[in-house]
Design an enzyme around this catalytic site. Structure first.
Site, short mmCIF file in Angstrom:
data_model
loop_
_atom_site.label_atom_id
_atom_site.label_comp_id
_atom_site.label_asym_id
_atom_site.label_seq_id
_atom_site.Cartn_x
_atom_site.Cartn_y
_atom_site.Cartn_z
N GLU A 5 1.00 -1.32 -0.43
CA GLU A 5 0.20 0.40 -0.04
C GLU A 5 0.91 0.91 0.24
O GLU A 5 0.14 2.34 -0.45
CB GLU A 5 -0.30 -0.26 1.46
CG GLU A 5 -1.61 -1.72 1.29
CD GLU A 5 -2.92 -1.11 -0.10
OE1 GLU A 5 -2.82 0.05 -0.70
OE2 GLU A 5 -3.03 -2.11 -0.28
N TRP A 40 1.56 1.81 -3.36
CA TRP A 40 0.88 2.27 -4.30
C TRP A 40 1.12 4.01 -4.34
O TRP A 40 0.70 4.79 -5.61
CB TRP A 40 -0.43 1.90 -3.58
CG TRP A 40 -1.73 2.36 -4.40
CD1 TRP A 40 -2.99 4.21 -3.84
CD2 TRP A 40 -2.23 2.09 -5.95
NE1 TRP A 40 -3.19 4.46 -5.52
CE2 TRP A 40 -3.23 3.04 -6.44
CE3 TRP A 40 -2.32 0.87 -6.55
CZ2 TRP A 40 -4.13 3.03 -7.32
CZ3 TRP A 40 -2.66 1.19 -7.65
CH2 TRP A 40 -3.98 2.04 -8.13
N TRP A 54 -20.86 14.22 -18.47
CA TRP A 54 -21.13 14.36 -17.00
C TRP A 54 -22.26 15.40 -16.82
O TRP A 54 -22.14 16.10 -17.76
CB TRP A 54 -19.83 15.45 -16.21
CG TRP A 54 -18.42 14.14 -16.56
CD1 TRP A 54 -17.00 14.64 -17.16
CD2 TRP A 54 -17.70 13.35 -15.44
NE1 TRP A 54 -16.41 13.59 -17.57
CE2 TRP A 54 -16.40 12.24 -16.20
CE3 TRP A 54 -18.89 12.04 -15.47
CZ2 TRP A 54 -16.34 11.73 -15.66
CZ3 TRP A 54 -17.77 10.55 -14.55
CH2 TRP A 54 -16.94 10.54 -14.65
N ASN A 98 -9.81 5.29 3.70
CA ASN A 98 -10.07 4.47 2.38
C ASN A 98 -11.19 3.96 1.27
O ASN A 98 -11.05 3.98 0.69
CB ASN A 98 -8.42 3.69 2.27
CG ASN A 98 -8.04 3.18 1.03
OD1 ASN A 98 -7.58 3.88 -0.23
ND2 ASN A 98 -8.38 1.73 0.53
N TRP A 134 -15.50 13.52 -11.85
CA TRP A 134 -14.88 12.97 -10.79
C TRP A 134 -13.33 14.25 -10.18
O TRP A 134 -13.86 14.40 -9.17
CB TRP A 134 -13.50 11.96 -11.43
CG TRP A 134 -12.74 12.27 -12.25
CD1 TRP A 134 -13.16 11.90 -13.62
CD2 TRP A 134 -11.43 12.88 -12.39
NE1 TRP A 134 -11.98 12.28 -14.16
CE2 TRP A 134 -11.64 13.03 -13.52
CE3 TRP A 134 -10.38 12.57 -11.16
CZ2 TRP A 134 -9.66 12.57 -13.61
CZ3 TRP A 134 -9.77 13.90 -11.27
CH2 TRP A 134 -8.88 13.27 -12.64
N TRP A 137 -8.44 9.12 -7.36
CA TRP A 137 -10.09 9.87 -7.76
C TRP A 137 -9.65 9.00 -9.21
O TRP A 137 -11.06 8.12 -9.85
CB TRP A 137 -10.01 11.18 -8.20
CG TRP A 137 -11.04 11.66 -6.58
CD1 TRP A 137 -10.58 12.16 -5.66
CD2 TRP A 137 -12.32 11.19 -6.59
NE1 TRP A 137 -11.91 11.81 -5.22
CE2 TRP A 137 -12.41 11.81 -4.93
CE3 TRP A 137 -13.42 10.82 -7.73
CZ2 TRP A 137 -14.06 12.04 -5.05
CZ3 TRP A 137 -14.85 11.06 -7.07
CH2 TRP A 137 -15.01 11.92 -5.49
#
Length: 469
Positions: free
Chosen positions: A271, A274, A302, A337, A355, A378
């Site tokens: 993690e 990441w 959108w 998370n 987003w 995101w």
């Protein structure tokens, strides 16, 4: 020869230990001065409100610690080049050192500063300090940057991660002078204070608490928002109060001492990696806060739904685990998370709201929002990232809540108007019988909202829009 002075330009590395630029400054000169610049360069993204609050207090803490080493910290606002030039003149420094940044705008700024100052005869030193491996050092077999995480993680594990440096040995202590005095703390910021111990000592305290307490349950427990098993190191990493190398070696040290924990440590470090992966995406592409990493998403249609966006921002969507997450973020500057994924999925997929609107809200509300992870994550949820969640993966907040907040402890903490609902209905009050709602003191549409979107039909809509791409 007279006394030599070196300047260290601090950015997202607000710490003494494992700070190569600070070490280099001490090695190069008899006296060290430190500078932090609130950059007014137009392409450099200013921190959001919650992050700016953290930054102010982190600078104050660092100012105290640097003074113990005999280092005066100055904090100014302006363009990077002009401010560094002025600091060199004021301090009499003939060299400047900094740790490298990886955002496109920041990297361009740093290159301009480096080239201009070198041309003026200033000695420059730049260093790797804020990622496990710099973005140009981890490549595919064909020599390209990775776009899929799993092979990136395997490649990163084969890299040599340098041993962290200790804090430099200081000279005669000085009395600190208040810094960042132009900052005016917003009225809402006081509510964040009880949740955090800001600064380098707080970062190492958080790491120790996690290793001793949260790590054993981390691989499974990290998905359950009511369990205190995540590290909460992200804001400390965001401002560099602790380095990823320090965390990496702390994890491997634990695995060496207690081999039965090696698999758990590996999961945690994956993690951490990441975070590196997001920095690699940031470095190799256009501004990922505004430009989809998959080009086809540039044509995405959108919805313009300001009322639904506001309900999402306020934690009044009618989906309890989403509302709990949004309210946790507003109260603490942090969100667990898995809940971040659920809240983002509802906005970008069920509501089909851009987003980038959500990313900006998180940018303003999260103490850990940074240039790489906030937009990178995101884009992962929205589907536009390179190694993104597949377009057909749309989280159902009800079933996710029933799975990961089984007894509703997280919902009850942050959405207290639902506290009296039985476990069976706490994740879906809209489906509860009328007598259950009455006994719990809930009037849907008044004390708690009805769902702002139908999960089934909005899922179908999102899939249809994605297929058209």
């Amino acid at each position: 020869m007279g006394e030599r002075t070196a300047l260290v330009w601090l950015r997202n590395d607000l710490r003494l230990a494992d700070n190569p630029a600070l070490h280099a400054a001490f090695d190069a000169a008899d006296r060290v001065a430190a500078l932090y610049v609130h950059q007014s360069d137009p392409d450099v993204r200013a921190p959001g409100g919650a992050a700016r609050w953290w930054l102010h207090h982190s600078l104050a803490d660092l100012n105290e610690e640097l003074a113990k080493l005999g280092v005066r910290l100055s904090v100014h606002t302006g363009s990077a080049l002009d401010t560094v030039r002025a600091a060199l003149k004021d301090s009499g420094a003939t060299s400047v050192f900094w740790n490298r940044r990886y955002g496109p705008a920041e990297a361009r700024t740093d290159l301009v500063v480096e080239n201009m100052l070198r041309a003026e005869g200033v000695d420059i030193g730049t260093f790797a300090a804020n990622v496990l491996a710099e973005p140009w050092t981890v490549k595919t077999g064909a020599g390209n940057p990775f776009s899929v995480y799993t092979p990136f993680w395997k490649a990163l594990k084969g890299q040599h991660i340098p041993t962290p440096l200790p804090a430099p040995k200081g000279r005669s202590p000085i009395k600190p002078i208040p810094v960042d005095t132009d900052y005016r703390q917003p009225r809402w910021a006081g509510k964040l204070t009880p949740y955090w111990h800001i600064g380098e000592a707080g970062a190492h305290e958080a790491l120790a608490v996690f290793i001793d307490g949260g790590l054993p349950d981390y691989p499974q427990g990290r998905d359950f928002p009511a369990r205190a098993v995540t590290s909460r190191l992200s804001p400390h990493l965001r401002f560099g109060e602790i380095s990823p190398r320090q965390i990496w070696h702390a994890g491997h040290g634990l695995a060496a001492r207690e081999p039965h924990r090696a698999e758990t440590v590996d999961k945690f470090l994956s993690e951490l990696a990441w975070r590196d992966f997001n920095y690699h995406q940031l470095y190799h592409r256009e501004d990922i806060a505004t430009v989809p990493m998959q080009g086809k998403y540039a044509t995405m249609t959108w919805r313009d739904a300001p009322g639904e966006l506001a309900a999402w921002q306020q934690g009044r969507t009618g989906f309890p685990i989403v509302d709990a997450g949004m309210r946790e973020m507003w109260a603490t500057g942090f969100m667990q998370n898995r809940v971040r994924m659920l809240t983002a999925s509802l906005l970008a997929k069920n509501l089909l709201i851009d987003w980038r609107r959500g990313e900006q809200w998180f940018w303003d509300c999260l103490v850990d929002a940074d240039d790489a992870n906030n937009p990178g994550n995101w884009q992962w949820v929205a589907g536009s990232g390179l190694d993104a969640s597949p377009y057909f993966r749309i989280f159902n907040p009800v079933t996710q809540g029933e799975r990961f907040d089984v007894e509703g402890a997280y919902v009850r903490q942050w959405v207290p108007e639902l506290a009296k609902l039985p476990d069976q209905w706490v994740q879906q009050p809209f489906a509860a019988p009328a007598d259950v709602l009455r006994q719990a003191g809930i009037v849907l549409g008044q004390t708690y909202p009805q769902p702002i979107v139908d999960l089934k039909t909005s899922r179908v809509r999102a899939l249809e829009v994605a297929r058209e791409l």
